[in-house]
Design an enzyme around this catalytic site. Structure first.
Site, short mmCIF file in Angstrom:
data_model
loop_
_atom_site.label_atom_id
_atom_site.label_comp_id
_atom_site.label_asym_id
_atom_site.label_seq_id
_atom_site.Cartn_x
_atom_site.Cartn_y
_atom_site.Cartn_z
N LYS A 12 -7.45 6.21 12.37
CA LYS A 12 -7.74 6.87 11.08
C LYS A 12 -8.24 8.29 11.26
CE LYS A 12 -8.45 2.51 8.78
NZ LYS A 12 -9.33 1.63 8.01
N CYS B 139 -14.33 -2.43 4.73
CA CYS B 139 -13.33 -1.62 4.02
C CYS B 139 -13.94 -0.63 3.02
CB CYS B 139 -12.31 -2.52 3.34
SG CYS B 139 -11.39 -3.51 4.52
N CYS C 58 -15.18 -3.37 -1.87
CA CYS C 58 -13.81 -3.60 -1.39
C CYS C 58 -13.12 -4.63 -2.28
CB CYS C 58 -13.84 -4.08 0.05
SG CYS C 58 -14.43 -5.79 0.17
N CYS D 37 -7.63 -10.89 -0.74
CA CYS D 37 -7.85 -10.62 0.69
C CYS D 37 -8.06 -11.92 1.47
CB CYS D 37 -9.05 -9.70 0.89
SG CYS D 37 -9.32 -9.38 2.64
N ARG E 259 -3.06 6.03 10.02
CA ARG E 259 -3.03 5.64 8.60
C ARG E 259 -3.10 6.86 7.68
NH1 ARG E 259 -4.69 0.38 7.87
NH2 ARG E 259 -3.99 -0.91 9.59
N ARG F 71 0.85 -1.20 0.00
CA ARG F 71 0.00 0.00 0.00
C ARG F 71 0.88 1.24 0.00
NH1 ARG F 71 -4.31 -0.33 4.61
NH2 ARG F 71 -5.26 -1.95 3.33
N CYS G 247 -16.58 -9.08 3.63
CA CYS G 247 -16.64 -9.51 5.03
C CYS G 247 -17.02 -8.31 5.89
CB CYS G 247 -15.30 -10.12 5.47
SG CYS G 247 -14.09 -8.91 6.05
N LYS H 260 -5.08 0.09 14.54
CA LYS H 260 -5.00 1.15 13.53
C LYS H 260 -5.76 2.40 14.00
CE LYS H 260 -7.12 -1.68 10.60
NZ LYS H 260 -7.90 -2.29 9.51
FE1 SRM Z 1 -9.45 -2.51 5.19
C1 SRM Z 1 -8.15 -5.23 6.70
C2 SRM Z 1 -8.32 -3.56 2.22
C3 SRM Z 1 -10.07 0.54 3.93
C4 SRM Z 1 -11.43 -1.84 7.88
N1 SRM Z 1 -8.35 -4.10 4.59
C5 SRM Z 1 -7.88 -5.09 5.38
C6 SRM Z 1 -6.94 -6.01 4.58
C7 SRM Z 1 -5.55 -5.50 4.73
C8 SRM Z 1 -7.06 -7.50 4.90
C9 SRM Z 1 -6.16 -8.12 5.95
O1 SRM Z 1 -6.04 -7.57 7.05
O2 SRM Z 1 -5.63 -9.19 5.65
C10 SRM Z 1 -7.49 -5.76 3.15
C11 SRM Z 1 -6.51 -6.00 2.01
C12 SRM Z 1 -7.23 -6.66 0.87
C13 SRM Z 1 -6.46 -6.74 -0.38
O3 SRM Z 1 -6.26 -7.86 -0.88
O4 SRM Z 1 -6.08 -5.71 -0.91
C14 SRM Z 1 -8.06 -4.37 3.30
N2 SRM Z 1 -9.12 -1.64 3.44
C15 SRM Z 1 -8.75 -2.26 2.30
C16 SRM Z 1 -8.90 -1.35 1.10
C17 SRM Z 1 -7.84 -1.59 0.02
C18 SRM Z 1 -10.31 -1.53 0.54
C19 SRM Z 1 -10.59 -0.94 -0.81
O5 SRM Z 1 -11.35 -1.60 -1.51
O6 SRM Z 1 -10.13 0.15 -1.14
C20 SRM Z 1 -8.82 0.02 1.80
C21 SRM Z 1 -7.41 0.54 1.94
C22 SRM Z 1 -7.39 1.84 2.66
C23 SRM Z 1 -6.06 2.56 2.65
O7 SRM Z 1 -5.65 2.96 1.57
O8 SRM Z 1 -5.49 2.76 3.72
C24 SRM Z 1 -9.37 -0.35 3.17
N3 SRM Z 1 -10.47 -0.89 5.84
C25 SRM Z 1 -10.72 0.23 5.11
C26 SRM Z 1 -11.76 1.00 5.72
C27 SRM Z 1 -12.36 2.30 5.17
C28 SRM Z 1 -11.64 3.50 5.67
O9 SRM Z 1 -10.61 3.41 6.35
O10 SRM Z 1 -12.11 4.59 5.39
C29 SRM Z 1 -12.16 0.31 6.85
C30 SRM Z 1 -13.32 0.70 7.79
C31 SRM Z 1 -13.03 1.87 8.65
C32 SRM Z 1 -12.42 1.42 9.94
O11 SRM Z 1 -11.22 1.17 9.97
O12 SRM Z 1 -13.16 1.28 10.92
C33 SRM Z 1 -11.34 -0.88 6.92
N4 SRM Z 1 -9.69 -3.37 7.01
C34 SRM Z 1 -10.62 -2.97 7.95
C35 SRM Z 1 -10.61 -3.91 9.03
C36 SRM Z 1 -11.51 -3.86 10.29
C37 SRM Z 1 -10.94 -3.04 11.37
C38 SRM Z 1 -11.73 -3.12 12.64
O13 SRM Z 1 -11.96 -2.11 13.25
O14 SRM Z 1 -12.10 -4.22 13.05
C39 SRM Z 1 -9.66 -4.91 8.68
C40 SRM Z 1 -9.28 -6.16 9.52
C41 SRM Z 1 -8.33 -5.85 10.61
O15 SRM Z 1 -7.82 -4.75 10.76
O16 SRM Z 1 -8.10 -6.78 11.37
C42 SRM Z 1 -9.12 -4.53 7.41
FE1 SF4 Z 2 -11.08 -7.96 2.78
FE2 SF4 Z 2 -13.19 -7.76 4.33
FE3 SF4 Z 2 -11.74 -5.60 3.80
FE4 SF4 Z 2 -13.22 -6.65 1.92
S1 SF4 Z 2 -13.98 -5.78 3.85
S2 SF4 Z 2 -11.06 -6.03 1.69
S3 SF4 Z 2 -13.12 -8.80 2.36
S4 SF4 Z 2 -11.04 -7.35 4.95
#
Ligand code: SRM
Ligand code: SF4
Length: 574
Positions: free
Chosen positions: A220, A488, A439, A445, A151, A82, A484, A218
């Site tokens: 944000k 995201c 997402c 993922c 982040r 990233r 899931c 994390k």
């Molecule tokens: Fe996310 C984890 C992709 C924005 C909440 N996110 C992941 C991971 C890294 C999976 C992993 O942990 O193994 C995903 C990678 C998938 C892949 O193959 O690329 C992933 N998240 C993404 C992205 C790429 C989604 C997208 O379609 O654009 C976004 C990258 C953002 C960036 O550039 O930094 C992304 N993730 C978000 C957001 C939205 C936001 O931040 O505005 C959220 C929800 C907001 C929040 O954080 O509350 C988000 N991602 C999560 C979570 C749940 C966190 C939690 O509070 O429980 C995980 C899982 C974790 O952290 O354990 C996660």
């Molecule tokens: Fe992966 Fe779940 Fe985030 Fe989609 S919402 S990118 S399935 S961790």
């Protein structure tokens, strides 16, 4: 740094990840050696945890899992990388670098993310150092793009009010640099900076804000400029809402405690919307960001990671406790919050002229995936634009892209390239498609339970005739999908959302606020495509017939009794 800052004020035993961070010597672990080990394409779990702080996760191609297992081969290990840029602004040269590393070291595509960053998929361990070096040579970074730190700082890329955007963007960059980890580990491991013998002996190795165990989870930050809430400010741990008075930036309302993640079947986890606690002037923003981060560092849950986000720290202790703690650390009080109004959280497509007289073109990039397809040469087209473009590129919080700062004399050239390569502002699509996000999910993922990015376009195509039948093709409705419940694509704020449960099965949610200001609620559980389309057929026909003038779909879903209004995350599962 006091011991209090090293460990959480919660006394429960710390999770394994806390121990890994503590042992890591400020994010080093054995990453340097591990990355050089040629025996396996993978890295050990401890190092993978640390790797996140350097902007990368180890993954394997889930499409190939079964076949490789049959052949008794190790999974097809590869890495996601990233690359962050505060506010999503990059130069044409930086765009060309991303294009080049995507071709050389990744799967030949670029993914624009929901936080205005880039992701590359399919980078092999052997190529990681070269990739990170090229990213840094272009003055971008992967440091802290993932991990238990602050982040990518989001900010409204609004091209209409160029002056205010300029100021807000500058502050986003300052917050970002202020909260960057200060450890030299990143520079030693990836950029060959000389290694410090025992970093603990050196002052410059201290992490003045984070301490050696960084944050519990994390964190944000996002800045919105009303009337646009494109950054979904209420989903941020810490959100700033710009208050513009007489055309000038007066300051920001502060919102705290938002977040999207939850776990299916665990009501103790829930998405939450931030609460507005007061107003600050622009010169106070760094202080507020730093002190808020230190409160989460000291009080966040370090034993249960599912419960470690800032939203739970606030909900468990109460907003008044937080305001008291913040006031004490700042030694001054926030002013009362000022009035503001959001009217949408999506992007506005096509050409607009900014207050600086320059032109800006917002392109629709479905789910942020930049690649070439037959008849739609998106990746090539953007590369050709980057070669001649004199302004910048802005990644939007909705996975789209703005070709920004185009001088009048250059506009024709950009238009020609847009035409030539079939790039689009989405005008020929339904408003539902233009307001959609999905997402990444499968195949990369590791947490995905269902398809998202690969399935959403197909589902939207099947919804299009329903919209047409009901005269809703040009009605803006926000629809989001995730594979899931981690959230995201910020699905809990959408008017219609699908959250993956199992292959081909989704929970369906309704009732989010059109401006990203209200959570939605589950309408149907664990349904497949046929039931999704049946539900939408009935809901959209009812909406078309009985909506009030100007009534958004999310509001209608509540008024018509399909779901109850959710005022706080604690009511999400009720
Ligand atoms: Fe996310 C984890 C992709 C924005 C909440 N996110 C992941 C991971 C890294 C999976 C992993 O942990 O193994 C995903 C990678 C998938 C892949 O193959 O690329 C992933 N998240 C993404 C992205 C790429 C989604 C997208 O379609 O654009 C976004 C990258 C953002 C960036 O550039 O930094 C992304 N993730 C978000 C957001 C939205 C936001 O931040 O505005 C959220 C929800 C907001 C929040 O954080 O509350 C988000 N991602 C999560 C979570 C749940 C966190 C939690 O509070 O429980 C995980 C899982 C974790 O952290 O354990 C996660
Ligand atoms: Fe992966 Fe779940 Fe985030 Fe989609 S919402 S990118 S399935 S961790």
């Amino acid at each position: 740094m006091s011991e209090n800052h090293l460990l959480s004020k919660n006394s429960a035993p710390h999770s394994d990840v806390e121990e890994i961070k503590k042992r890591s010597n400020y994010l080093r672990g054995s990453l340097l050696e591990t990355m050089e080990d040629r025996i396996t394409a993978s890295i050990p779990e401890d190092d993978n945890r640390l790797m996140k702080h350097h902007g990368s996760y180890m993954q394997d191609d889930r499409d190939l899992r079964g076949e490789r297992q049959k052949q008794k081969l190790e999974p097809a290990y590869q890495f996601m990388l990233r690359v962050r840029a505060a506010g999503g602004v990059v130069t044409p040269a930086q765009w060309l670098m991303m294009d080049s590393v995507a071709q050389k070291y990744a799967n030949g595509t670029i993914r624009l993310t929901t936080r205005q960053s880039f992701q590359l998929h399919g980078v092999l361990k052997w190529d990681m150092k070269k990739t990170i070096r090229e990213v840094n040579d272009a003055m971008l970074s992967t440091l802290a793009a993932c991990g238990d730190v602050n982040r990518n700082v989001m900010c409204n890329p609004n091209p209409y009010q160029s002056d205010v955007h300029g100021e807000v963007y500058e502050l986003a960059g300052k917050i970002s640099s202020h909260l960057d980890p200060k450890s030299r580990a990143y520079y030693e491991i990836w950029l060959d900076e000389e290694k410090v013998a025992d970093s603990r002996d050196f002052d410059r190795e201290q992490e003045p804000i984070y301490g050696p165990v960084y944050l519990p989870r994390k964190f944000k930050i996002g800045i919105a400029v009303p009337p646009s809430n494109d950054v979904d400010v209420f989903s941020q741990d810490l959100g700033f809402i710009a208050i513009v008075e007489n055309g000038r930036l007066a300051g920001f309302n502060v919102s705290v405690g938002g977040g999207m993640g939850m776990t299916h079947g665990d009501p103790k986890t829930y998405p939450q919307v931030g609460q507005v606690i007061g107003f600050i002037t622009p010169d106070q923003i760094i202080d507020v960001a730093e002190k808020t981060v230190t409160i989460q560092r000291d009080y966040g849950d370090r034993s249960v990671r599912k419960h470690a986000r800032f939203k739970y720290t606030i909900d468990d202790r109460g907003i008044d406790w937080f305001i008291g703690e913040l006031t004490e650390r700042l030694s001054w009080k926030l002013q009362p919050a000022r009035p503001f109004h959001f009217d949408h959280n999506g992007d506005r497509y096509g050409w607009v002229k900014g207050s600086d007289g320059k032109w800006h073109l917002t392109l629709f990039i479905q789910n942020g995936r930049v690649k070439d397809e037959e008849g739609y040469q998106l990746m090539t087209g953007l590369r050709e634009i980057a070669k001649v473009h004199g302004g910048d590129f802005r990644l939007t919080p909705n996975q789209n892209l703005i070709i920004a700062g185009v001088k009048s004399q250059q506009k024709k050239k950009i238009e020609e390239l847009v035409q030539k390569y079939g790039l689009t502002d989405g005008a020929h699509l339904t408003a539902l498609v233009r307001n959609s996000m999905a997402c990444v999910a499968l195949p990369t993922c590791g947490l995905a339970m269902a398809e998202s990015e690969r399935y959403m376009p197909e589902l939207l195509n099947k919804i299009t005739p329903i919209l047409e039948e009901n005269g809703l093709s040009e009605t803006d409705i926000v629809i989001r999908m995730t594979g899931c419940p981690n959230g995201c694509a910020r699905p809990a704020l959408a008017e219609i959302a699908f959250i993956g449960k199992a292959p081909g099965r989704y929970n369906m949610y309704l009732g989010g606020g059109f401006a990203g200001d209200r959570l939605n609620k589950m309408y149907k559980e664990n349904i497949g495509e046929a039931e999704i389309l049946d539900s939408l057929r009935q809901l959209l026909a009812h909406y078309a017939k009985e909506r009030n003038a100007g009534e958004h779909f999310g509001d209608f879903a509540i008024r018509a009794g399909y779901v109850k209004e959710v005022r706080s995350g604690q009511e999400f599962h009720a």
